[in-house]
Design a protein around this motif. Structure first.
Motif, PDB file in Angstrom:
ATOM      1  N   THR A   8       0.858  -1.183   0.000  1.00  0.00           N
ATOM      2  CA  THR A   8       0.000   0.000   0.000  1.00  0.00           C
ATOM      3  C   THR A   8       0.894   1.232   0.000  1.00  0.00           C
ATOM      4  OG1 THR A   8      -1.424  -1.239   1.514  1.00  0.00           O
ATOM      5  CG2 THR A   8      -1.942   1.081   1.217  1.00  0.00           C
ATOM      6  N   HIS A   9       0.498   2.246  -0.770  1.00  0.00           N
ATOM      7  CA  HIS A   9       1.191   3.536  -0.715  1.00  0.00           C
ATOM      8  C   HIS A   9       0.226   4.574  -0.155  1.00  0.00           C
ATOM      9  CE1 HIS A   9       4.373   1.854  -3.222  1.00  0.00           C
ATOM     10  NE2 HIS A   9       3.431   1.389  -4.010  1.00  0.00           N
ATOM     11  N   ILE A  10       0.749   5.439   0.687  1.00  0.00           N
ATOM     12  CA  ILE A  10      -0.080   6.495   1.278  1.00  0.00           C
ATOM     13  C   ILE A  10       0.596   7.832   1.005  1.00  0.00           C
ATOM     14  CG2 ILE A  10      -1.071   7.392   3.433  1.00  0.00           C
ATOM     15  CD1 ILE A  10      -0.253   4.198   4.231  1.00  0.00           C
ATOM     16  N   SER A  11      -0.154   8.770   0.451  1.00  0.00           N
ATOM     17  CA  SER A  11       0.424  10.095   0.210  1.00  0.00           C
ATOM     18  C   SER A  11      -0.374  11.159   0.946  1.00  0.00           C
ATOM     19  CB  SER A  11       0.469  10.410  -1.291  1.00  0.00           C
ATOM     20  OG  SER A  11      -0.810  10.814  -1.732  1.00  0.00           O
ATOM     21  N   ALA A  12       0.339  12.197   1.413  1.00  0.00           N
ATOM     22  CA  ALA A  12      -0.304  13.293   2.146  1.00  0.00           C
ATOM     23  C   ALA A  12       0.406  14.591   1.797  1.00  0.00           C
ATOM     24  CB  ALA A  12      -0.240  13.016   3.648  1.00  0.00           C
ATOM     25  N   ASP A  13      -0.053  15.708   2.373  1.00  0.00           N
ATOM     26  CA  ASP A  13       0.613  16.995   2.100  1.00  0.00           C
ATOM     27  C   ASP A  13       1.968  17.061   2.804  1.00  0.00           C
ATOM     28  OD1 ASP A  13      -1.608  17.628   0.708  1.00  0.00           O
ATOM     29  OD2 ASP A  13      -2.030  19.516   1.773  1.00  0.00           O
ATOM     30  N   ARG A  14       2.006  16.557   4.018  1.00  0.00           N
ATOM     31  CA  ARG A  14       3.271  16.576   4.769  1.00  0.00           C
ATOM     32  C   ARG A  14       3.263  15.465   5.809  1.00  0.00           C
ATOM     33  NH1 ARG A  14      -0.141  20.028   6.525  1.00  0.00           N
ATOM     34  NH2 ARG A  14       0.214  21.493   4.834  1.00  0.00           N
ATOM     35  N   MET A  15       4.448  15.219   6.335  1.00  0.00           N
ATOM     36  CA  MET A  15       4.593  14.181   7.357  1.00  0.00           C
ATOM     37  C   MET A  15       5.553  14.702   8.419  1.00  0.00           C
ATOM     38  SD  MET A  15       6.363  10.492   6.753  1.00  0.00           S
ATOM     39  CE  MET A  15       7.774  10.463   7.836  1.00  0.00           C
ATOM     40  N   ILE A  16       5.281  14.397   9.675  1.00  0.00           N
ATOM     41  CA  ILE A  16       6.180  14.839  10.737  1.00  0.00           C
ATOM     42  C   ILE A  16       7.040  13.668  11.190  1.00  0.00           C
ATOM     43  CG2 ILE A  16       6.322  15.822  13.063  1.00  0.00           C
ATOM     44  CD1 ILE A  16       3.610  17.195  12.332  1.00  0.00           C
ATOM     45  N   ASP A  17       8.351  13.871  11.075  1.00  0.00           N
ATOM     46  CA  ASP A  17       9.275  12.881  11.616  1.00  0.00           C
ATOM     47  C   ASP A  17       9.493  13.272  13.078  1.00  0.00           C
ATOM     48  OD1 ASP A  17      11.274  11.257  12.449  1.00  0.00           O
ATOM     49  OD2 ASP A  17      12.677  11.735  10.834  1.00  0.00           O
ATOM     50  N   VAL A  18       8.807  12.569  13.978  1.00  0.00           N
ATOM     51  CA  VAL A  18       8.840  12.980  15.394  1.00  0.00           C
ATOM     52  C   VAL A  18      10.212  12.776  16.034  1.00  0.00           C
ATOM     53  CG1 VAL A  18       6.358  12.656  15.788  1.00  0.00           C
ATOM     54  CG2 VAL A  18       7.931  10.739  16.181  1.00  0.00           C
ATOM     55  N   GLU A  19      11.064  11.966  15.411  1.00  0.00           N
ATOM     56  CA  GLU A  19      12.398  11.747  15.995  1.00  0.00           C
ATOM     57  C   GLU A  19      13.293  12.973  15.817  1.00  0.00           C
ATOM     58  OE1 GLU A  19      14.335   7.966  15.373  1.00  0.00           O
ATOM     59  OE2 GLU A  19      12.403   7.034  14.988  1.00  0.00           O
ATOM     60  N   THR A  20      13.153  13.648  14.655  1.00  0.00           N
ATOM     61  CA  THR A  20      14.029  14.793  14.374  1.00  0.00           C
ATOM     62  C   THR A  20      13.286  16.118  14.387  1.00  0.00           C
ATOM     63  OG1 THR A  20      13.556  14.628  12.017  1.00  0.00           O
ATOM     64  CG2 THR A  20      15.464  13.388  12.835  1.00  0.00           C
ATOM     65  N   GLY A  21      11.973  16.065  14.318  1.00  0.00           N
ATOM     66  CA  GLY A  21      11.177  17.283  14.213  1.00  0.00           C
ATOM     67  C   GLY A  21      11.091  17.800  12.780  1.00  0.00           C
ATOM     68  N   LYS A  22      11.682  17.087  11.865  1.00  0.00           N
ATOM     69  CA  LYS A  22      11.661  17.530  10.459  1.00  0.00           C
ATOM     70  C   LYS A  22      10.284  17.299   9.840  1.00  0.00           C
ATOM     71  CE  LYS A  22      16.438  17.337   8.943  1.00  0.00           C
ATOM     72  NZ  LYS A  22      17.230  16.167   9.438  1.00  0.00           N
ATOM     73  N   VAL A  23       9.939  18.221   8.945  1.00  0.00           N
ATOM     74  CA  VAL A  23       8.688  18.070   8.211  1.00  0.00           C
ATOM     75  C   VAL A  23       9.031  17.600   6.807  1.00  0.00           C
ATOM     76  CG1 VAL A  23       6.649  19.256   7.317  1.00  0.00           C
ATOM     77  CG2 VAL A  23       7.570  19.853   9.574  1.00  0.00           C
ATOM     78  N   ILE A  24       8.443  16.511   6.398  1.00  0.00           N
ATOM     79  CA  ILE A  24       8.682  15.966   5.057  1.00  0.00           C
ATOM     80  C   ILE A  24       7.518  16.388   4.166  1.00  0.00           C
ATOM     81  CG2 ILE A  24       8.779  13.784   3.757  1.00  0.00           C
ATOM     82  CD1 ILE A  24      10.122  13.275   6.968  1.00  0.00           C
ATOM     83  N   GLU A  25       7.843  17.086   3.076  1.00  0.00           N
ATOM     84  CA  GLU A  25       6.796  17.578   2.166  1.00  0.00           C
ATOM     85  C   GLU A  25       6.397  16.481   1.185  1.00  0.00           C
ATOM     86  OE1 GLU A  25       5.387  20.491   2.609  1.00  0.00           O
ATOM     87  OE2 GLU A  25       6.834  21.227   4.098  1.00  0.00           O
ATOM     88  N   ALA A  26       5.112  16.441   0.888  1.00  0.00           N
ATOM     89  CA  ALA A  26       4.561  15.490  -0.091  1.00  0.00           C
ATOM     90  C   ALA A  26       5.136  14.080   0.079  1.00  0.00           C
ATOM     91  CB  ALA A  26       4.804  16.006  -1.515  1.00  0.00           C
ATOM     92  N   PRO A  27       4.970  13.504   1.250  1.00  0.00           N
ATOM     93  CA  PRO A  27       5.529  12.173   1.491  1.00  0.00           C
ATOM     94  C   PRO A  27       4.710  11.064   0.827  1.00  0.00           C
ATOM     95  CG  PRO A  27       4.185  12.804   3.343  1.00  0.00           C
ATOM     96  CD  PRO A  27       4.182  13.989   2.404  1.00  0.00           C
ATOM     97  N   VAL A  28       5.410  10.005   0.489  1.00  0.00           N
ATOM     98  CA  VAL A  28       4.725   8.753   0.136  1.00  0.00           C
ATOM     99  C   VAL A  28       5.288   7.678   1.061  1.00  0.00           C
ATOM    100  CG1 VAL A  28       4.316   6.990  -1.619  1.00  0.00           C
ATOM    101  CG2 VAL A  28       4.370   9.405  -2.278  1.00  0.00           C
ATOM    102  N   VAL A  29       4.402   7.068   1.825  1.00  0.00           N
ATOM    103  CA  VAL A  29       4.814   5.994   2.735  1.00  0.00           C
ATOM    104  C   VAL A  29       4.389   4.670   2.115  1.00  0.00           C
ATOM    105  CG1 VAL A  29       4.555   5.012   5.058  1.00  0.00           C
ATOM    106  CG2 VAL A  29       4.551   7.507   4.745  1.00  0.00           C
ATOM    107  N   THR A  30       5.319   3.755   2.012  1.00  0.00           N
ATOM    108  CA  THR A  30       5.008   2.442   1.446  1.00  0.00           C
ATOM    109  C   THR A  30       4.922   1.423   2.584  1.00  0.00           C
ATOM    110  OG1 THR A  30       6.214   3.036  -0.537  1.00  0.00           O
ATOM    111  CG2 THR A  30       5.760   0.694  -0.236  1.00  0.00           C
ATOM    112  N   VAL A  31       3.850   0.647   2.540  1.00  0.00           N
ATOM    113  CA  VAL A  31       3.601  -0.350   3.575  1.00  0.00           C
ATOM    114  C   VAL A  31       3.490  -1.711   2.906  1.00  0.00           C
ATOM    115  CG1 VAL A  31       1.923  -1.120   5.316  1.00  0.00           C
ATOM    116  CG2 VAL A  31       2.434   1.331   5.069  1.00  0.00           C
ATOM    117  N   ASP A  32       4.260  -2.649   3.412  1.00  0.00           N
ATOM    118  CA  ASP A  32       4.221  -4.011   2.879  1.00  0.00           C
ATOM    119  C   ASP A  32       3.768  -4.911   4.023  1.00  0.00           C
ATOM    120  OD1 ASP A  32       4.647  -6.480   1.741  1.00  0.00           O
ATOM    121  OD2 ASP A  32       6.580  -5.916   0.834  1.00  0.00           O
TER     122      ASP A  32
END
Ligand code: ARG
Length: 408
Positions: A8-32
């Protein structure tokens, strides 16, 4: 048989990497299957992806202090009419409600009759939807204490399932709880607000009793959470080596120093005071509890601010059941009002909680290799933390439980 792995692929406007505080723009997360296998930024959105426009992806939320088997309309004497078996079914309802609001992992801290163990097992067996649960069984405490049942006179012989007096009796209770399926141990170090005839400021379990519980629990590879409002009880619990202090209402300089020194995590339920003081009377909360709350709530919020300033490790713990399940996320905005940055509030409910559970390899952030527990909220929680109350998408263990944006 192993189920076929689905990507499954999931796309959103942004994603928060809570470990670093970085904001990832237009992320795609792949789930297997149930694991995250890739996270990309600003990439192509593959065909067939789940598109979540307008949202921010955050890790599945983790509430480290709930009572799913209890409801906010069975306070005080109303509670006496509810059997443990009935409360397990209440738990089934509240597990679904909590997952729908984005809470994919919870600690259930205190339930009679091991209703929480039954609930956890039913969720893990796939019989009912709900968060991953880590449960304590009956809370362990002294005769007449916060975790006893003090509502009835002597001729009713009402004794809380976790009552134990003396170090060896406490050890025996820890063993009993583990025998019947508890994942961790809950202690009552002080009196409380909701219990009859107890004083939040007063220590209850003795240092020796808590040391016995901690030794026994740690020997068995599990953790201890201690309910403690009063300063002496908080310090005794920390000195005994508990893993988390719940409520932590009356903190002083030494308590903060001890928590930092021992690496003790604080789980402070700073929203619930608003509910108790506004709705509590209608909900059947005892008059003495309302009176105690007036003395505790404000102080707890001051303590929260102090602990944040001093950099004590904190997790998100709501005590939902005292107030209605599903409203857990209201606490985020209070955590920010009382001193946290939005990122710190998110970390408290994700990566810090995963560490407290010893599950940082699997839970707490959106990282390759971790379990696919993902939530999308509309808007950007780093700009307005209250959007955590608007969960649009929930995936737990690679399975979609909620998607209000399905038509995109
Ligand atoms: N279960 C807790 C107790 O009875 C609830 C405390 C609620 N109040 C608060 N200010 N956090 O003690």
């Amino acid at each position: 048989s192993t189920p076929a792995l689905a990507i499954t692929h999931i796309s959103a406007d942004r994603m928060i990497d809570v470990e670093t505080g970085k904001v990832i723009e237009a992320p795609v997360v792949t789930v297997d299957g149930n694991r995250i296998t890739a996270v990309t930024a600003n990439g192509e959105v593959p065909e067939g992806a789940i598109r979540l426009p307008g949202t921010t992806l955050v890790p599945g939320l983790m509430d480290m202090h709930v009572h799913l088997t209890g409801d906010a309309h069975t306070h005080g004497y109303r509670r006496l009419a509810v059997s443990s078996v009935r409360s397990a079914l209440t738990g089934a309802k509240n597990a679904r409600i909590s997952l729908d609001k984005g809470f994919t992992t919870m600690r259930n801290l205190g339930a009679g009759g091991y209703a929480d163990v039954a609930l956890r097992d039913a969720i893990n067996d796939g019989d009912i939807p709900g968060p991953r649960l880590f449960v304590s069984g009956p809370s362990i405490g002294i005769t007449g204490g916060h975790c006893d049942n003090n509502l009835l006179p002597v001729e009713y012989d009402a004794v809380g399932g976790g009552v134990a007096d003396g170090p060896w009796a406490v050890r025996a209770k820890v063993r009993e709880n583990l025998k019947y399926g508890a994942d961790l141990i809950k202690l009552c170090a002080t009196g409380g607000v909701m219990s009859k005839g107890t004083e939040p400021g007063a220590q209850q379990l003795a240092l020796e009793e808590m040391q016995a519980a901690v030794t026994e629990a740690h020997n068995r590879g599990t953790t201890v959470a201690a309910h403690a409002h009063g300063t002496a009880g908080i310090k005794a619990a920390i000195r005994a080596g508990v893993d988390s202090v719940e409520h932590a209402s009356f903190l002083d300089k030494e308590a903060i120093r001890l928590a930092k020194k021992h690496g003790t995590v604080l789980s402070m339920d700073i929203y619930v005071t608003e509910y108790i003081l506004s709705e509590g009377e209608k909900a059947g909360i005892l008059p003495e509890s309302l009176e105690k709350e007036r003395r505790v709530g404000g102080k707890q919020r001051e303590s929260f601010r102090y602990a944040v300033e001093e950099g004590v490790k904190m997790v998100f713990g709501s005590d939902a059941a005292v107030y209605p399940h599903g409203q857990n996320a209201r606490q985020f905005s209070r955590m920010v009002t009382f001193g946290m940055t939005p990122l710190q509030a998110l970390q408290a409910s994700t990566i810090n909680a995963a560490e407290l559970l010893g599950k940082q390899e699997d839970l707490g952030s959106i990282r390759v290799g971790k379990l696919a527990d993902l939530v999308a909220v509309s808007g950007n929680p780093l700009e307005d933390i209250s959007v955590m109350e608007n969960v649009q998408f929930v995936m737990k263990d690679g399975k979609v439980f909620k998607n209000t944006l399905k038509n995109f």
